[in-house]
Motif scaffolding. Structure first.
Motif, PDB file in Angstrom:
ATOM      1  N   MET A  24       0.821  -1.175   0.000  1.00 31.43           N
ATOM      2  CA  MET A  24       0.000   0.000   0.000  1.00 31.43           C
ATOM      3  C   MET A  24       0.875   1.253   0.000  1.00 31.43           C
ATOM      4  O   MET A  24       0.593   2.198  -0.707  1.00 31.43           O
ATOM      5  CB  MET A  24      -0.937  -0.025   1.210  1.00 31.43           C
ATOM      6  N   ARG A  25       1.912   1.245   0.796  1.00 31.30           N
ATOM      7  CA  ARG A  25       2.802   2.407   0.867  1.00 31.30           C
ATOM      8  C   ARG A  25       3.458   2.677  -0.481  1.00 31.30           C
ATOM      9  O   ARG A  25       3.585   3.832  -0.908  1.00 31.30           O
ATOM     10  CB  ARG A  25       3.850   2.174   1.954  1.00 31.30           C
ATOM     11  N   ALA A  26       3.873   1.621  -1.181  1.00 30.62           N
ATOM     12  CA  ALA A  26       4.513   1.797  -2.488  1.00 30.62           C
ATOM     13  C   ALA A  26       3.547   2.434  -3.481  1.00 30.62           C
ATOM     14  O   ALA A  26       3.950   3.278  -4.291  1.00 30.62           O
ATOM     15  CB  ALA A  26       5.014   0.455  -3.011  1.00 30.62           C
ATOM     16  N   SER A  27       2.274   2.052  -3.415  1.00 33.83           N
ATOM     17  CA  SER A  27       1.274   2.634  -4.315  1.00 33.83           C
ATOM     18  C   SER A  27       1.082   4.119  -4.019  1.00 33.83           C
ATOM     19  O   SER A  27       0.989   4.937  -4.938  1.00 33.83           O
ATOM     20  CB  SER A  27      -0.055   1.896  -4.180  1.00 33.83           C
ATOM     21  N   LEU A  28       1.012   4.469  -2.732  1.00 34.25           N
ATOM     22  CA  LEU A  28       0.888   5.874  -2.358  1.00 34.25           C
ATOM     23  C   LEU A  28       2.074   6.677  -2.882  1.00 34.25           C
ATOM     24  O   LEU A  28       1.904   7.750  -3.470  1.00 34.25           O
ATOM     25  CB  LEU A  28       0.809   6.016  -0.836  1.00 34.25           C
ATOM     26  N   ASP A  29       3.271   6.153  -2.678  1.00 34.53           N
ATOM     27  CA  ASP A  29       4.481   6.843  -3.131  1.00 34.53           C
ATOM     28  C   ASP A  29       4.479   7.023  -4.645  1.00 34.53           C
ATOM     29  O   ASP A  29       4.830   8.091  -5.149  1.00 34.53           O
ATOM     30  CB  ASP A  29       5.740   6.080  -2.698  1.00 34.53           C
ATOM     31  N   GLU A  30       4.068   5.975  -5.370  1.00 33.45           N
ATOM     32  CA  GLU A  30       4.062   6.051  -6.832  1.00 33.45           C
ATOM     33  C   GLU A  30       3.089   7.111  -7.336  1.00 33.45           C
ATOM     34  O   GLU A  30       3.415   7.910  -8.220  1.00 33.45           O
ATOM     35  CB  GLU A  30       3.701   4.691  -7.438  1.00 33.45           C
ATOM     36  N   VAL A  31       1.882   7.123  -6.789  1.00 32.53           N
ATOM     37  CA  VAL A  31       0.883   8.104  -7.227  1.00 32.53           C
ATOM     38  C   VAL A  31       1.338   9.518  -6.863  1.00 32.53           C
ATOM     39  O   VAL A  31       1.194  10.448  -7.651  1.00 32.53           O
ATOM     40  CB  VAL A  31      -0.504   7.779  -6.632  1.00 32.53           C
ATOM     41  N   TYR A  32       1.908   9.681  -5.696  1.00 35.42           N
ATOM     42  CA  TYR A  32       2.404  10.994  -5.295  1.00 35.42           C
ATOM     43  C   TYR A  32       3.525  11.457  -6.228  1.00 35.42           C
ATOM     44  O   TYR A  32       3.580  12.619  -6.636  1.00 35.42           O
ATOM     45  CB  TYR A  32       2.901  10.949  -3.849  1.00 35.42           C
ATOM     46  N   ARG A  33       4.407  10.545  -6.590  1.00 37.62           N
ATOM     47  CA  ARG A  33       5.557  10.864  -7.443  1.00 37.62           C
ATOM     48  C   ARG A  33       5.146  11.120  -8.892  1.00 37.62           C
ATOM     49  O   ARG A  33       5.587  12.085  -9.513  1.00 37.62           O
ATOM     50  CB  ARG A  33       6.593   9.732  -7.377  1.00 37.62           C
ATOM     51  N   THR A  34       4.251  10.258  -9.443  1.00 39.29           N
ATOM     52  CA  THR A  34       3.911  10.350 -10.872  1.00 39.29           C
ATOM     53  C   THR A  34       2.669  11.190 -11.148  1.00 39.29           C
ATOM     54  O   THR A  34       2.488  11.663 -12.265  1.00 39.29           O
ATOM     55  CB  THR A  34       3.665   8.948 -11.461  1.00 39.29           C
ATOM     56  N   GLY A  35       1.784  11.311 -10.162  1.00 39.22           N
ATOM     57  CA  GLY A  35       0.538  12.033 -10.388  1.00 39.22           C
ATOM     58  C   GLY A  35      -0.486  11.241 -11.175  1.00 39.22           C
ATOM     59  O   GLY A  35      -1.500  11.771 -11.604  1.00 39.22           O
TER      60      GLY A  35
END
Length: 113
Positions: A1-12
């Motif tokens: 879940m944390r990796a998904s949050l980080d990815e969306v935050y990073r890529t938009g």
């Protein structure tokens, strides 16, 4: 879940992860959507979760990879979807378990008679 949050935050870019275990009973489809400031920068993430009943939840600690086909419940309000074999086992071994079905309108129809 944390990796998904980080990815969306990073890529938009929004994303959905299916059949996630997140500390609650059951499996969830989690959708992560970026929230943006007026200038377009990502300032947060909106996460929505929908419980899925794709797999049997009655397999105990061993789990079960069979499709969930039948919903069972008990008099305490707990419910779960299960495969036919595990539903049969639960009905035979747990005194208060019954098949939860809306075919007859459920308790609401009785209460509103």
């Amino acid at each position: 879940m944390r990796a998904s949050l980080d990815e969306v935050y990073r890529t938009g870019v929004a994303r959905t992860d299916g059949d996630v275990r997140c500390g609650l009973p059951g499996l969830f489809d989690l959708t992560y959507e970026p929230r943006r400031a007026a200038d377009g920068t990502v300032i947060g993430i909106w996460v929505t979760g929908v419980e899925t009943a794709r797999l049997c939840r009655l397999g105990g600690s061993a789990g079960c990879t069979e499709p969930a086909e039948v919903k069972v419940a008990d008099s305490w309000g707990d419910s779960a979807w299960g495969c036919p074999a595990h539903v049969e086992d639960a009905i035979l071994n747990v005194r208060t378990v019954f098949i939860a079905s809306e075919e007859l309108g459920g308790l609401a129809a009785y209460l509103n008679r």
